[in-house]
Write a protein that holds these residues in place. Structure first.
Motif, mmCIF file in Angstrom:
data_model
loop_
_atom_site.group_PDB
_atom_site.id
_atom_site.type_symbol
_atom_site.label_atom_id
_atom_site.label_comp_id
_atom_site.label_asym_id
_atom_site.label_seq_id
_atom_site.Cartn_x
_atom_site.Cartn_y
_atom_site.Cartn_z
ATOM 1 N N ASP A 166 -6.368 -9.082 -8.504
ATOM 2 C CA ASP A 166 -7.568 -9.385 -8.721
ATOM 3 C C ASP A 166 -8.052 -10.630 -8.147
ATOM 4 O OD1 ASP A 166 -7.724 -7.346 -10.700
ATOM 5 O OD2 ASP A 166 -7.367 -8.696 -12.540
ATOM 6 N N ALA A 167 -7.186 -11.490 -7.530
ATOM 7 C CA ALA A 167 -7.408 -12.618 -6.786
ATOM 8 C C ALA A 167 -8.192 -12.366 -5.556
ATOM 9 C CB ALA A 167 -6.073 -13.459 -6.307
ATOM 10 N N LYS A 168 -8.977 -13.454 -5.219
ATOM 11 C CA LYS A 168 -9.724 -13.346 -3.994
ATOM 12 C C LYS A 168 -9.118 -14.245 -2.799
ATOM 13 C CE LYS A 168 -13.445 -11.593 -6.156
ATOM 14 N NZ LYS A 168 -13.294 -10.276 -6.433
ATOM 15 N N VAL A 169 -8.459 -13.417 -2.280
ATOM 16 C CA VAL A 169 -7.487 -13.920 -1.049
ATOM 17 C C VAL A 169 -8.201 -13.295 0.046
ATOM 18 C CG1 VAL A 169 -5.445 -14.283 -2.359
ATOM 19 C CG2 VAL A 169 -5.748 -12.243 -1.183
ATOM 20 N N SER A 170 -7.894 -13.854 1.302
ATOM 21 C CA SER A 170 -8.570 -13.540 2.631
ATOM 22 C C SER A 170 -7.736 -12.230 2.899
ATOM 23 C CB SER A 170 -8.489 -14.453 3.646
ATOM 24 O OG SER A 170 -6.861 -14.651 4.057
ATOM 25 N N ALA A 171 -8.316 -11.310 3.765
ATOM 26 C CA ALA A 171 -7.499 -10.212 4.285
ATOM 27 C C ALA A 171 -6.311 -10.803 5.021
ATOM 28 C CB ALA A 171 -8.494 -9.234 5.246
ATOM 29 N N ASN A 172 -6.441 -11.794 5.801
ATOM 30 C CA ASN A 172 -5.449 -12.308 6.432
ATOM 31 C C ASN A 172 -4.305 -12.504 5.740
ATOM 32 O OD1 ASN A 172 -6.646 -12.082 8.939
ATOM 33 N ND2 ASN A 172 -7.037 -14.184 9.126
ATOM 34 N N ALA A 173 -4.403 -13.288 4.470
ATOM 35 C CA ALA A 173 -3.384 -13.614 3.454
ATOM 36 C C ALA A 173 -2.929 -12.373 2.927
ATOM 37 C CB ALA A 173 -3.898 -14.609 2.579
ATOM 38 N N ALA A 174 -3.531 -11.359 2.544
ATOM 39 C CA ALA A 174 -3.016 -10.031 1.926
ATOM 40 C C ALA A 174 -2.176 -9.538 3.191
ATOM 41 C CB ALA A 174 -4.186 -9.433 1.357
ATOM 42 N N GLY A 175 -2.783 -9.134 4.466
ATOM 43 C CA GLY A 175 -1.970 -8.865 5.424
ATOM 44 C C GLY A 175 -0.540 -9.625 5.522
ATOM 45 N N LEU A 176 -0.470 -10.746 5.685
ATOM 46 C CA LEU A 176 0.792 -11.361 5.750
ATOM 47 C C LEU A 176 1.687 -11.425 4.636
ATOM 48 C CD1 LEU A 176 2.245 -13.535 7.496
ATOM 49 C CD2 LEU A 176 1.219 -15.339 5.929
ATOM 50 N N PHE A 177 1.111 -11.328 3.377
ATOM 51 C CA PHE A 177 2.019 -10.863 2.317
ATOM 52 C C PHE A 177 2.725 -9.753 2.545
ATOM 53 C CE2 PHE A 177 1.991 -8.510 -1.847
ATOM 54 C CZ PHE A 177 3.154 -9.627 -2.373
ATOM 55 N N LEU A 178 1.896 -8.516 2.936
ATOM 56 C CA LEU A 178 2.555 -7.163 2.981
ATOM 57 C C LEU A 178 3.380 -7.138 4.164
ATOM 58 C CD1 LEU A 178 -0.843 -5.358 2.461
ATOM 59 C CD2 LEU A 178 1.240 -5.361 0.928
ATOM 60 N N LEU A 179 2.964 -7.961 5.259
ATOM 61 C CA LEU A 179 4.257 -7.831 6.294
ATOM 62 C C LEU A 179 5.204 -8.610 5.937
ATOM 63 C CD1 LEU A 179 1.754 -8.712 9.350
ATOM 64 C CD2 LEU A 179 3.165 -6.500 9.113
ATOM 65 N N LEU A 180 5.321 -9.820 5.205
ATOM 66 C CA LEU A 180 6.440 -10.063 4.568
ATOM 67 C C LEU A 180 7.325 -9.455 3.999
ATOM 68 C CD1 LEU A 180 5.242 -13.749 4.166
ATOM 69 C CD2 LEU A 180 6.741 -13.148 5.997
ATOM 70 N N PHE A 181 6.708 -8.510 3.023
ATOM 71 C CA PHE A 181 7.736 -7.701 2.325
ATOM 72 C C PHE A 181 7.959 -6.441 2.971
ATOM 73 C CE2 PHE A 181 6.397 -10.427 -1.383
ATOM 74 C CZ PHE A 181 7.775 -10.333 -2.026
ATOM 75 N N ALA A 182 7.182 -6.247 3.945
ATOM 76 C CA ALA A 182 7.805 -5.001 4.893
ATOM 77 C C ALA A 182 9.075 -5.375 5.420
ATOM 78 C CB ALA A 182 6.560 -4.727 5.768
ATOM 79 N N LEU A 183 9.243 -6.777 5.922
ATOM 80 C CA LEU A 183 10.369 -7.030 6.280
ATOM 81 C C LEU A 183 11.699 -7.097 5.288
ATOM 82 C CD1 LEU A 183 9.436 -10.434 8.436
ATOM 83 C CD2 LEU A 183 10.032 -8.377 9.272
ATOM 84 N N LEU A 184 11.369 -7.121 4.209
ATOM 85 C CA LEU A 184 12.267 -7.049 3.186
ATOM 86 C C LEU A 184 12.728 -5.597 2.999
ATOM 87 C CD1 LEU A 184 14.155 -7.692 0.530
ATOM 88 C CD2 LEU A 184 11.997 -7.196 -0.850
#
Length: 190
Positions: free
Chosen positions: A90-108
């Motif tokens: 529900d948070a209002k985060v930028s697409a860049n922040a959301a994309g970075l979050f997903l990429l970091l967990f893709a590394l995991l």
């Protein structure tokens, strides 16, 4: 209690962890594809919070306690991912922040793919999870709904693989293609 059965055995926590991961991935993936009218990925927030987040994290700690470092890392790490994703939905985060979050967990997920026990249901489920997170990250960064839907399909297949692997372990179904020694197909190890 039977002396041969431990309340925190790795077989039971591993199976339950794979079921939790599989069901969470299925719910998220189906929601992301939009194949079911009126159901979106955001509708899987409760499941992601409690089953994919809290339960998976606790199961990861139990796996560590039982001496299984791989499943401990996988379940606790992915539990943290799902809990954070659910609370940030529900948070209002930028697409860049959301994309970075997903990429970091893709590394995991990539780390889990490389470290997973061999076979279709070990490495395969984590490899598909990695691909799903990368597709979703790129789709988020590029504002591409098509990549988001593709990520949903890949996540759903990954969830089916994790679910089948856990179900096969409980039901002693085969998890290997082909024949094992003696001409019998291999069954899931519990």
């Amino acid at each position: 209690m039977d002396n041969g059965v431990s309340a925190g055995s790795t077989a039971s926590t591993s199976t339950l962890g794979n079921l939790a991961l599989g069901l969470t991935l299925l719910a998220f993936g189906i929601g992301q594809t939009g194949i079911v009218g009126g159901v979106s990925a955001a509708d899987s927030v409760s499941l992601a919070t409690y089953v994919g987040g809290l339960a998976l994290f606790v199961l990861g700690l139990l796996e560590y306690r039982g001496g299984n470092g791989f499943n401990g890392t996988a379940f606790a790490g992915l539990g943290a991912f799902w809990f954070t994703w659910a609370h940030g939905a529900d948070a209002k985060v930028s697409a860049n922040a959301a994309g970075l979050f997903l990429l970091l967990f893709a590394l995991l997920a990539l780390t889990l793919t490389l470290g997973a026990p061999g076979g279709l249901f070990g490495q395969g489920a984590y490899a598909l999870l990695t691909l799903s997170l990368v597709l979703l990250a790129v789709g988020t960064l590029a504002d591409s709904g098509g990549l988001g839907k593709a990520a949903g399909w890949v996540a759903a297949v990954s969830g089916l693989m994790a679910w089948y692997g856990a179900t096969a372990a409980l039901a002693n179904w085969p998890t290997a293609l082909g024949r094992a020694s003696g001409g019998r197909s291999a069954a899931a190890a519990g």
